[in-house]
Design a protein around this motif. Structure first.
Motif, PDB file in Angstrom:
ATOM      1  N   ALA A 185     -14.994 -35.461  -1.901  1.00  0.00           N
ATOM      2  CA  ALA A 185     -13.955 -36.472  -1.673  1.00  0.00           C
ATOM      3  C   ALA A 185     -12.748 -35.728  -0.658  1.00  0.00           C
ATOM      4  CB  ALA A 185     -13.501 -37.315  -2.661  1.00  0.00           C
ATOM      5  N   PHE A 186     -12.515 -34.649  -1.230  1.00  0.00           N
ATOM      6  CA  PHE A 186     -11.516 -33.785  -0.594  1.00  0.00           C
ATOM      7  C   PHE A 186     -12.060 -33.293   0.863  1.00  0.00           C
ATOM      8  CE2 PHE A 186      -9.208 -29.759   0.335  1.00  0.00           C
ATOM      9  CZ  PHE A 186      -7.783 -30.246   0.081  1.00  0.00           C
ATOM     10  N   GLY A 187     -13.209 -32.729   0.985  1.00  0.00           N
ATOM     11  CA  GLY A 187     -13.595 -32.120   2.187  1.00  0.00           C
ATOM     12  C   GLY A 187     -13.095 -30.599   2.457  1.00  0.00           C
ATOM     13  N   GLY A 188     -12.347 -30.355   3.263  1.00  0.00           N
ATOM     14  CA  GLY A 188     -11.669 -29.119   3.323  1.00  0.00           C
ATOM     15  C   GLY A 188     -12.288 -28.079   4.038  1.00  0.00           C
ATOM     16  N   SER A 189     -12.067 -26.737   3.576  1.00  0.00           N
ATOM     17  CA  SER A 189     -12.017 -25.484   4.222  1.00  0.00           C
ATOM     18  C   SER A 189     -13.334 -25.044   3.804  1.00  0.00           C
ATOM     19  CB  SER A 189     -11.155 -24.528   3.349  1.00  0.00           C
ATOM     20  OG  SER A 189     -11.311 -24.164   1.963  1.00  0.00           O
ATOM     21  N   PRO A 190     -13.774 -23.727   4.429  1.00  0.00           N
ATOM     22  CA  PRO A 190     -15.194 -23.165   4.170  1.00  0.00           C
ATOM     23  C   PRO A 190     -15.030 -22.733   2.534  1.00  0.00           C
ATOM     24  CG  PRO A 190     -14.644 -22.365   6.369  1.00  0.00           C
ATOM     25  CD  PRO A 190     -13.345 -23.087   5.719  1.00  0.00           C
ATOM     26  N   GLU A 191     -13.918 -22.399   2.023  1.00  0.00           N
ATOM     27  CA  GLU A 191     -13.777 -22.055   0.829  1.00  0.00           C
ATOM     28  C   GLU A 191     -14.181 -23.329  -0.283  1.00  0.00           C
ATOM     29  OE1 GLU A 191     -10.608 -19.882  -2.554  1.00  0.00           O
ATOM     30  OE2 GLU A 191      -9.839 -20.770  -0.669  1.00  0.00           O
ATOM     31  N   VAL A 192     -13.835 -24.414  -0.021  1.00  0.00           N
ATOM     32  CA  VAL A 192     -14.119 -25.668  -0.797  1.00  0.00           C
ATOM     33  C   VAL A 192     -15.646 -25.797  -0.711  1.00  0.00           C
ATOM     34  CG1 VAL A 192     -13.907 -28.105  -0.968  1.00  0.00           C
ATOM     35  CG2 VAL A 192     -11.733 -26.482  -0.498  1.00  0.00           C
ATOM     36  N   ARG A 193     -16.278 -25.793   0.504  1.00  0.00           N
ATOM     37  CA  ARG A 193     -17.600 -25.888   0.801  1.00  0.00           C
ATOM     38  C   ARG A 193     -18.509 -24.889   0.098  1.00  0.00           C
ATOM     39  NH1 ARG A 193     -15.772 -27.353   6.090  1.00  0.00           N
ATOM     40  NH2 ARG A 193     -16.385 -25.127   6.930  1.00  0.00           N
ATOM     41  N   ASP A 194     -17.971 -23.624  -0.009  1.00  0.00           N
ATOM     42  CA  ASP A 194     -18.776 -22.704  -0.766  1.00  0.00           C
ATOM     43  C   ASP A 194     -18.678 -22.929  -2.259  1.00  0.00           C
ATOM     44  OD1 ASP A 194     -20.022 -19.868  -0.776  1.00  0.00           O
ATOM     45  OD2 ASP A 194     -18.460 -19.539  -2.029  1.00  0.00           O
ATOM     46  N   ALA A 195     -17.690 -23.338  -2.692  1.00  0.00           N
ATOM     47  CA  ALA A 195     -17.446 -23.569  -4.084  1.00  0.00           C
ATOM     48  C   ALA A 195     -18.449 -24.805  -4.585  1.00  0.00           C
ATOM     49  CB  ALA A 195     -16.033 -24.011  -4.487  1.00  0.00           C
ATOM     50  N   ARG A 196     -18.384 -25.735  -3.672  1.00  0.00           N
ATOM     51  CA  ARG A 196     -19.601 -26.982  -3.612  1.00  0.00           C
ATOM     52  C   ARG A 196     -20.815 -26.523  -3.713  1.00  0.00           C
ATOM     53  NH1 ARG A 196     -18.861 -30.754   0.804  1.00  0.00           N
ATOM     54  NH2 ARG A 196     -21.013 -31.207   0.002  1.00  0.00           N
ATOM     55  N   ARG A 197     -21.101 -25.669  -2.889  1.00  0.00           N
ATOM     56  CA  ARG A 197     -22.577 -25.030  -2.737  1.00  0.00           C
ATOM     57  C   ARG A 197     -22.897 -24.394  -4.208  1.00  0.00           C
ATOM     58  NH1 ARG A 197     -24.860 -20.646  -2.540  1.00  0.00           N
ATOM     59  NH2 ARG A 197     -22.650 -19.573  -2.096  1.00  0.00           N
ATOM     60  N   ARG A 198     -22.136 -23.538  -4.695  1.00  0.00           N
ATOM     61  CA  ARG A 198     -22.438 -22.863  -5.655  1.00  0.00           C
ATOM     62  C   ARG A 198     -22.652 -23.982  -7.100  1.00  0.00           C
ATOM     63  NH1 ARG A 198     -18.239 -19.287  -7.152  1.00  0.00           N
ATOM     64  NH2 ARG A 198     -16.862 -19.823  -5.333  1.00  0.00           N
ATOM     65  N   GLY A 199     -21.549 -25.241  -7.127  1.00  0.00           N
ATOM     66  CA  GLY A 199     -21.495 -26.001  -7.949  1.00  0.00           C
ATOM     67  C   GLY A 199     -22.890 -26.899  -8.032  1.00  0.00           C
ATOM     68  N   GLU A 200     -23.359 -27.245  -6.798  1.00  0.00           N
ATOM     69  CA  GLU A 200     -24.547 -27.861  -6.588  1.00  0.00           C
ATOM     70  C   GLU A 200     -25.957 -27.161  -6.970  1.00  0.00           C
ATOM     71  OE1 GLU A 200     -22.864 -30.207  -2.696  1.00  0.00           O
ATOM     72  OE2 GLU A 200     -24.374 -28.561  -2.134  1.00  0.00           O
ATOM     73  N   ASP A 201     -25.841 -25.660  -6.721  1.00  0.00           N
ATOM     74  CA  ASP A 201     -26.708 -24.801  -7.314  1.00  0.00           C
ATOM     75  C   ASP A 201     -26.764 -24.620  -8.762  1.00  0.00           C
ATOM     76  OD1 ASP A 201     -27.814 -24.507  -4.719  1.00  0.00           O
ATOM     77  OD2 ASP A 201     -26.711 -22.513  -4.460  1.00  0.00           O
ATOM     78  N   TYR A 202     -25.801 -24.654  -9.405  1.00  0.00           N
ATOM     79  CA  TYR A 202     -25.966 -24.746 -11.007  1.00  0.00           C
ATOM     80  C   TYR A 202     -26.786 -26.116 -11.167  1.00  0.00           C
ATOM     81  CZ  TYR A 202     -24.267 -25.851 -15.770  1.00  0.00           C
ATOM     82  OH  TYR A 202     -24.326 -26.006 -16.903  1.00  0.00           O
ATOM     83  N   LEU A 203     -26.305 -27.258 -10.774  1.00  0.00           N
ATOM     84  CA  LEU A 203     -27.134 -28.335 -11.008  1.00  0.00           C
ATOM     85  C   LEU A 203     -28.708 -28.160 -10.761  1.00  0.00           C
ATOM     86  CD1 LEU A 203     -24.593 -31.137 -10.658  1.00  0.00           C
ATOM     87  CD2 LEU A 203     -25.086 -30.172 -12.561  1.00  0.00           C
ATOM     88  N   LEU A 204     -28.865 -27.958  -9.356  1.00  0.00           N
ATOM     89  CA  LEU A 204     -30.244 -27.994  -8.972  1.00  0.00           C
ATOM     90  C   LEU A 204     -30.996 -26.659  -9.580  1.00  0.00           C
ATOM     91  CD1 LEU A 204     -29.114 -28.356  -5.051  1.00  0.00           C
ATOM     92  CD2 LEU A 204     -30.360 -29.910  -6.520  1.00  0.00           C
ATOM     93  N   ALA A 205     -30.521 -25.867 -10.067  1.00  0.00           N
ATOM     94  CA  ALA A 205     -31.497 -24.587 -10.513  1.00  0.00           C
ATOM     95  C   ALA A 205     -31.892 -25.463 -12.056  1.00  0.00           C
ATOM     96  CB  ALA A 205     -30.669 -23.501 -10.771  1.00  0.00           C
ATOM     97  N   ARG A 206     -31.148 -26.303 -12.487  1.00  0.00           N
ATOM     98  CA  ARG A 206     -31.627 -27.053 -13.736  1.00  0.00           C
ATOM     99  C   ARG A 206     -32.333 -28.202 -13.515  1.00  0.00           C
ATOM    100  NH1 ARG A 206     -27.687 -23.386 -13.772  1.00  0.00           N
ATOM    101  NH2 ARG A 206     -27.106 -22.287 -15.769  1.00  0.00           N
ATOM    102  N   GLY A 207     -32.838 -28.719 -12.227  1.00  0.00           N
ATOM    103  CA  GLY A 207     -33.324 -29.771 -11.826  1.00  0.00           C
ATOM    104  C   GLY A 207     -32.577 -31.012 -12.392  1.00  0.00           C
ATOM    105  N   LEU A 208     -31.414 -31.048 -12.445  1.00  0.00           N
ATOM    106  CA  LEU A 208     -30.161 -31.940 -12.683  1.00  0.00           C
ATOM    107  C   LEU A 208     -30.386 -32.489 -14.037  1.00  0.00           C
ATOM    108  CD1 LEU A 208     -30.318 -34.369  -9.372  1.00  0.00           C
ATOM    109  CD2 LEU A 208     -29.181 -31.969  -9.869  1.00  0.00           C
TER     110      LEU A 208
END
Length: 295
Positions: free
Chosen positions: A171-194
């Motif tokens: 919801a916040f959007g924002g900087s490359p730093e925010v997008r990178d944090a989101r990507r790592r958080g998404e990978d945490y869930l995706l690596a576990r098949g959700l």
């Protein structure tokens, strides 16, 4: 679709994308009812996370009350209350001016110490146009080495906290730093098949396969998929989670309400457990349309 349209404006406008229907959320039905319950102090039920009268779980009141400000704001966001409308602007001004966290009396949109709470505060603050960038910086600094987040002092992340923070950062959007944090958080869930353990492949919690609404701070597969639908293109690692959604579709094309998180509410948004759920049906149809329309 006709069944979804024949409903409260909070659902009907999201099916039709009719701006006229969306404007009715503030004036009619669930949205108007919930707005009217805000107190003069800016809070719902006298508190930020818990009602002022709450003294902890008991035999008379199991679960967690869902009537305080954090849960009410999240619900209004899910309803799609127009953040630019006069009702939303006045409501948010009252929250910012008067509502304080139970932890140490922090101003509402400054957040507090638990990242599951802060993620949800970022989400509603960003949606309603509040500057929550200092709180975003705090959440980014709390990201775990495995990519997710946890409310509790553990080196491992939790699914529940991670989805709350991801919803906020999206919801916040924002900087490359925010997008990178989101990507790592998404990978945490995706690596576990959700919904599976990374170590064994077993289901983390059977509850994660139950579709609840409202979901509040709780994680489940449908909530996670709805996040990814809003975040970008599908990823093949979520195919098993998509199968869970498909498996729950009833012969009449609808989805049921699998779970109601126990606790006090202002008013019910669905029938009982096991009854057809408009909210789950709406979200599941969106997810499947997104998945099946991917190139």
């Amino acid at each position: 679709m006709s069944w979804l349209l024949d409903s409260d404006p909070a659902i009907a406008w999201q099916v039709s994308s009719d701006p006229g229907l969306r404007a009715r959320v503030a004036r009619e039905g669930w949205g108007a009812r919930l707005l009217a319950l805000q107190g003069a102090d800016g809070c719902w039920d006298g508190g930020a996370c818990f009602p002022a009268s709450y003294r902890g779980p008991s035999d008379e009141e199991p679960g967690q009350p869902w009537t305080a400000t954090m849960h009410s704001l999240q619900t209004l966001q899910i309803f799609g209350l127009d953040p630019a409308g006069p009702s939303a602007r006045a409501m948010i001004e009252r929250v910012a001016a008067g509502c304080r966290w139970e932890h140490e009396g922090q101003r509402y949109f400054d957040g507090e110490v638990e990242e599951c709470i802060n993620g949800r505060t970022i989400e509603t603050g960003a949606y309603f146009g509040v500057d929550v960038s200092p709180l975003v910086a705090r959440v980014l600094s709390a990201q775990k080495a495995d990519g997710g987040w946890n409310c509790y002092p553990s080196p491992r992340s939790s699914f529940d906290t991670t989805i709350n923070v991801l919803d906020g950062l999206l919801a916040f959007g924002g900087s490359p730093e925010v997008r990178d944090a989101r990507r790592r958080g998404e990978d945490y869930l995706l690596a576990r098949g959700l919904f599976r353990r990374l170590s064994t492949g077993e289901v983390v919690k059977p509850d994660y396969l139950d579709f609840a609404f409202p979901y509040y701070w709780h994680y489940d597969v449908l909530r996670a998929l709805d996040y990814f639908r809003r975040a970008g293109p599908p990823d093949p690692r979520m195919a098993g989670a998509i199968d869970v959604v498909r498996s729950k579709r009833q012969p009449d094309g609808r989805w049921l309400l699998d779970r109601i998180h126990p606790g006090r509410v202002h008013f019910a948004l669905e029938g009982g457990v096991g009854t057809p759920s408009r909210w789950n049906t709406l979200r599941a149809l969106r997810v499947l349309s997104w998945w099946e329309g991917a190139p």
